[in-house]
Design a protein around this motif. Structure first.
Motif, mmCIF file in Angstrom:
data_model
loop_
_atom_site.group_PDB
_atom_site.id
_atom_site.type_symbol
_atom_site.label_atom_id
_atom_site.label_comp_id
_atom_site.label_asym_id
_atom_site.label_seq_id
_atom_site.Cartn_x
_atom_site.Cartn_y
_atom_site.Cartn_z
ATOM 1 N N SER A 31 0.811 -1.213 0.000
ATOM 2 C CA SER A 31 0.000 0.000 0.000
ATOM 3 C C SER A 31 0.845 1.265 0.000
ATOM 4 O O SER A 31 0.310 2.370 -0.129
ATOM 5 C CB SER A 31 -0.928 0.016 1.210
ATOM 6 O OG SER A 31 -0.195 0.106 2.412
ATOM 7 N N TYR A 32 2.167 1.126 0.129
ATOM 8 C CA TYR A 32 3.045 2.286 0.219
ATOM 9 C C TYR A 32 3.779 2.557 -1.089
ATOM 10 O O TYR A 32 4.296 1.633 -1.725
ATOM 11 C CB TYR A 32 4.121 2.066 1.287
ATOM 12 C CG TYR A 32 3.649 2.144 2.709
ATOM 13 C CD1 TYR A 32 3.494 0.992 3.470
ATOM 14 C CD2 TYR A 32 3.386 3.364 3.308
ATOM 15 C CE1 TYR A 32 3.087 1.051 4.783
ATOM 16 C CE2 TYR A 32 2.968 3.434 4.626
ATOM 17 C CZ TYR A 32 2.822 2.284 5.356
ATOM 18 O OH TYR A 32 2.421 2.356 6.666
ATOM 19 N N ASP A 33 3.862 3.821 -1.462
ATOM 20 C CA ASP A 33 4.895 4.230 -2.398
ATOM 21 C C ASP A 33 6.222 4.107 -1.633
ATOM 22 O O ASP A 33 6.269 4.333 -0.416
ATOM 23 C CB ASP A 33 4.702 5.674 -2.838
ATOM 24 C CG ASP A 33 3.497 5.860 -3.757
ATOM 25 O OD1 ASP A 33 3.295 6.991 -4.239
ATOM 26 O OD2 ASP A 33 2.769 4.874 -3.996
ATOM 27 N N MET A 34 7.282 3.730 -2.364
ATOM 28 C CA MET A 34 8.561 3.465 -1.699
ATOM 29 C C MET A 34 9.678 4.244 -2.374
ATOM 30 O O MET A 34 9.604 4.555 -3.577
ATOM 31 C CB MET A 34 8.885 1.977 -1.757
ATOM 32 C CG MET A 34 7.948 1.089 -0.966
ATOM 33 S SD MET A 34 8.131 1.275 0.817
ATOM 34 C CE MET A 34 9.819 0.734 1.053
ATOM 35 N N ILE A 51 9.065 4.690 -6.323
ATOM 36 C CA ILE A 51 8.164 3.856 -7.114
ATOM 37 C C ILE A 51 6.790 3.861 -6.459
ATOM 38 O O ILE A 51 6.666 3.873 -5.229
ATOM 39 C CB ILE A 51 8.734 2.430 -7.226
ATOM 40 C CG1 ILE A 51 7.946 1.594 -8.234
ATOM 41 C CG2 ILE A 51 8.819 1.748 -5.862
ATOM 42 C CD1 ILE A 51 8.653 0.300 -8.621
ATOM 43 N N SER A 52 5.755 3.888 -7.286
ATOM 44 C CA SER A 52 4.396 3.876 -6.764
ATOM 45 C C SER A 52 4.069 2.529 -6.142
ATOM 46 O O SER A 52 4.761 1.531 -6.366
ATOM 47 C CB SER A 52 3.405 4.200 -7.880
ATOM 48 O OG SER A 52 3.445 3.194 -8.876
ATOM 49 N N ARG A 56 3.914 0.704 -11.145
ATOM 50 C CA ARG A 56 3.745 1.171 -12.529
ATOM 51 C C ARG A 56 4.391 2.529 -12.786
ATOM 52 O O ARG A 56 4.640 2.887 -13.933
ATOM 53 C CB ARG A 56 2.270 1.208 -12.879
ATOM 54 C CG ARG A 56 1.645 -0.169 -13.067
ATOM 55 C CD ARG A 56 0.306 -0.065 -13.765
ATOM 56 N NE ARG A 56 -0.734 0.446 -12.872
ATOM 57 C CZ ARG A 56 -1.552 -0.340 -12.180
ATOM 58 N NH1 ARG A 56 -1.428 -1.645 -12.253
ATOM 59 N NH2 ARG A 56 -2.490 0.183 -11.430
ATOM 60 N N ARG A 57 4.626 3.278 -11.748
ATOM 61 C CA ARG A 57 5.176 4.619 -11.934
ATOM 62 C C ARG A 57 6.461 4.763 -11.131
ATOM 63 O O ARG A 57 6.548 4.305 -9.993
ATOM 64 C CB ARG A 57 4.165 5.670 -11.506
ATOM 65 C CG ARG A 57 2.869 5.604 -12.291
ATOM 66 C CD ARG A 57 1.935 6.726 -11.918
ATOM 67 N NE ARG A 57 0.619 6.584 -12.545
ATOM 68 C CZ ARG A 57 0.328 6.988 -13.762
ATOM 69 N NH1 ARG A 57 1.263 7.568 -14.499
ATOM 70 N NH2 ARG A 57 -0.878 6.824 -14.251
ATOM 71 N N THR A 58 7.442 5.407 -11.748
ATOM 72 C CA THR A 58 8.737 5.608 -11.103
ATOM 73 C C THR A 58 9.199 7.050 -11.278
ATOM 74 O O THR A 58 8.721 7.778 -12.153
ATOM 75 C CB THR A 58 9.798 4.664 -11.691
ATOM 76 O OG1 THR A 58 9.912 4.905 -13.097
ATOM 77 C CG2 THR A 58 9.445 3.213 -11.441
ATOM 78 N N TYR A 59 10.152 7.419 -10.454
ATOM 79 C CA TYR A 59 10.678 8.780 -10.466
ATOM 80 C C TYR A 59 12.127 8.716 -9.990
ATOM 81 O O TYR A 59 12.427 8.009 -9.035
ATOM 82 C CB TYR A 59 9.839 9.662 -9.535
ATOM 83 C CG TYR A 59 10.294 11.089 -9.407
ATOM 84 C CD1 TYR A 59 10.679 11.615 -8.171
ATOM 85 C CD2 TYR A 59 10.318 11.934 -10.505
ATOM 86 C CE1 TYR A 59 11.078 12.921 -8.040
ATOM 87 C CE2 TYR A 59 10.728 13.251 -10.375
ATOM 88 C CZ TYR A 59 11.100 13.739 -9.139
ATOM 89 O OH TYR A 59 11.496 15.049 -9.026
ATOM 90 N N ASP A 101 4.624 10.228 -1.560
ATOM 91 C CA ASP A 101 4.142 10.080 -2.935
ATOM 92 C C ASP A 101 5.356 9.844 -3.813
ATOM 93 O O ASP A 101 6.379 10.509 -3.636
ATOM 94 C CB ASP A 101 3.405 11.345 -3.387
ATOM 95 C CG ASP A 101 2.832 11.209 -4.775
ATOM 96 O OD1 ASP A 101 1.673 10.786 -4.892
ATOM 97 O OD2 ASP A 101 3.550 11.503 -5.740
ATOM 98 N N TYR A 102 5.264 8.931 -4.751
ATOM 99 C CA TYR A 102 6.451 8.608 -5.543
ATOM 100 C C TYR A 102 6.971 9.829 -6.300
ATOM 101 O O TYR A 102 8.164 9.949 -6.534
ATOM 102 C CB TYR A 102 6.137 7.470 -6.520
ATOM 103 C CG TYR A 102 5.441 7.916 -7.764
ATOM 104 C CD1 TYR A 102 4.063 8.092 -7.786
ATOM 105 C CD2 TYR A 102 6.160 8.183 -8.922
ATOM 106 C CE1 TYR A 102 3.434 8.531 -8.921
ATOM 107 C CE2 TYR A 102 5.530 8.613 -10.065
ATOM 108 C CZ TYR A 102 4.152 8.799 -10.062
ATOM 109 O OH TYR A 102 3.524 9.241 -11.182
#
Length: 122
Positions: A31-34, A51-52, A56-59, A101-102
């Motif tokens: 449940s956590y963005d990490m 990462i979300s 699916r989403r990364t930064y 938030d990622y």
């Protein structure tokens, strides 16, 4: 809360690769963005990648784009950081932490684990 343990660091030559792992305990990991963070000697802890919760989403921080890849396996409650083309400036202790938030990765926990040491040297 999620308990975290980083591993996978080591001594590598410039241009080498490593895969870091962040093993989490607790059913709420998915449940956590990490995020991954690192702290070089004598410097503050900096953001590296996030990462979300779905994966699916990364930064990424600009300094690591194209060389670092963050991923996660929620079934294994583990997050990874693949590091390629290592540079001496990547030398640091690497930590993981849940983030707000990622895309705006503020660490959620005030405490940090032991981290894993990455040393890049010839």
């Amino acid at each position: 809360q999620v308990q975290l343990a980083e591993s996978g660091g080591g001594l590598v030559q410039p241009g080498g690769s490593l895969r870091l792992s962040c093993a989490a305990s607790g059913r709420t990991f998915s449940s956590y963005d990490m995020g991954w963070f690192r702290q070089a000697p004598g410097k503050e802890r900096d953001f590296v990648a996030a990462i979300s919760w779905s994966g699916r989403r990364t930064y990424y921080a600009d300094s690591v784009k194209g060389r670092f890849t963050i991923s996660r396996d929620n079934a294994k409650t583990t997050m990874y950081l693949q590091i390629n083309n290592l540079k001496p400036d990547d030398t640091a202790v690497y930590y993981c932490n849940p983030v707000s938030d990622y895309g705006d990765p503020i660490p959620l926990y005030d405490y940090w684990g032991q981290g894993t040491q990455v040393t890049v040297s010839s």
